[in-house]
Design a protein around this motif. Structure first.
Motif, mmCIF file in Angstrom:
data_model
loop_
_atom_site.group_PDB
_atom_site.id
_atom_site.type_symbol
_atom_site.label_atom_id
_atom_site.label_comp_id
_atom_site.label_asym_id
_atom_site.label_seq_id
_atom_site.Cartn_x
_atom_site.Cartn_y
_atom_site.Cartn_z
ATOM 1 N N LEU A 24 4.275 -41.958 -14.646
ATOM 2 C CA LEU A 24 2.947 -42.363 -14.825
ATOM 3 C C LEU A 24 2.154 -41.904 -16.226
ATOM 4 N N LEU A 28 3.541 -45.509 -18.101
ATOM 5 C CA LEU A 28 2.785 -46.363 -17.242
ATOM 6 C C LEU A 28 2.408 -47.818 -17.720
ATOM 7 N N SER A 32 3.705 -50.517 -14.967
ATOM 8 C CA SER A 32 2.504 -51.310 -14.308
ATOM 9 C C SER A 32 2.652 -52.573 -14.487
ATOM 10 N N LEU A 112 -0.714 -48.211 -8.687
ATOM 11 C CA LEU A 112 0.248 -47.334 -8.616
ATOM 12 C C LEU A 112 -0.417 -45.997 -8.044
#
Length: 272
Positions: A24, A28, A32, A112
């Protein structure tokens, strides 16, 4: 929205949390992206296929592996490998990627979660998805082999070669590819799987699919490591390409056993 700046200081008893926080915090934009699952799936197919294509090209020069070749008299050529790869590449460029782009206009952007899944969730959810897909494909596969027109229009391209090889894993017609893709996307949603679980399922299922098509009955493949003959592996799928009325399940062996479509590979003694 998640506060990415908070991630490094978060404390969790979940073993996968540090790894999930790293993804993350550092990746990211990549994870994503709606294109990430396609990139993950296709790159896994390529990376898993390369080692076995090298074995096929080397052939009897590497007897350690060639002794486990299921159909030693049918060796794939570089031209056959290139054709299968180009079919998969064409399908992804002209059908899979456009489908993702169209979906971006109609589907909400994926969210997420902050928390990683537990190892138990990854295993149980992953197993549930694989079992459901195995059931779906068994039914689909059985029907397409029993219906001559469906077989000719949809599934015959995958049976171009009687002896499968790693690159032929994704030598599929557009209808079959889109059907498999639909289930691969729908099934994790039905089980409300964590994104990390979904990505693990993607990589693992592609490994199993490639392994089914390698054409080698290697003693360390999953069908030998998992007990009680629960997985069919390369022997079962190789027999399916030789005898298309058998071994319809993609991964597990229970449906073929239940419905009497299981045909085992006759064992041969490898040369020392």
């Amino acid at each position: 929205m998640m506060n990415i700046s908070d991630l490094p200081s978060r404390v969790s008893d979940r073993l996968l949390q540090p790894y999930w926080d790293y993804l993350l915090f550092h990746h990211l934009p990549l994870i994503s992206s709606p294109f990430f699952p396609v990139l993950l799936a296709f790159s896994s197919y390529v990376l898993f296929s390369i080692p076995f294509s090298i074995l096929d090209l080397l052939g009897e020069r590497v007897l350690l592996f060639h002794q486990y070749k299921i159909q030693p008299g049918r060796q794939p050529t570089s031209g056959m490998m290139a054709k299968s790869f180009m079919t998969a590449l064409y399908n992804h460029i002209f059908f899979v990627l456009p489908s993702v782009i169209i979906g971006m206009f109609f589907l909400p952007a994926p969210l997420l979660p902050k928390d990683a899944p537990t190892l138990y969730e990854v295993f149980i959810d992953g197993l549930a998805v694989l079992l459901l897909f195995d059931t779906q494909y068994y039914i689909w596969h059985f029907i397409h082999h029993k219906h001559p027109q469906l077989y000719r229009w949809v599934h015959a391209i995958h049976h171009e070669y009687m002896a499968p090889f790693s690159w032929s894993t994704e030598q599929l017609s557009i209808p079959e590819l889109m059907t498999v893709g639909f289930w691969s996307n729908l099934d994790p949603i039905l089980f409300k799987c964590h994104p990390l679980t979904i990505w693990n399922i993607t990589v693992f299922s592609i490994w199993m699919s490639v392994e089914d098509h390698i054409g080698y009955d290697l003693p360390w493949t999953l069908n030998h490591l998992v007990p009680f003959g629960l997985l069919g592996g390369a022997p079962a799928h190789d027999i399916h390409h030789q005898r298309p009325s058998s071994n319809y399940a993609p991964f597990f062996s229970h449906w073929d056993r239940i419905f009497g479509t299981a045909v085992p590979l006759k064992k041969k003694i490898p040369r020392l």
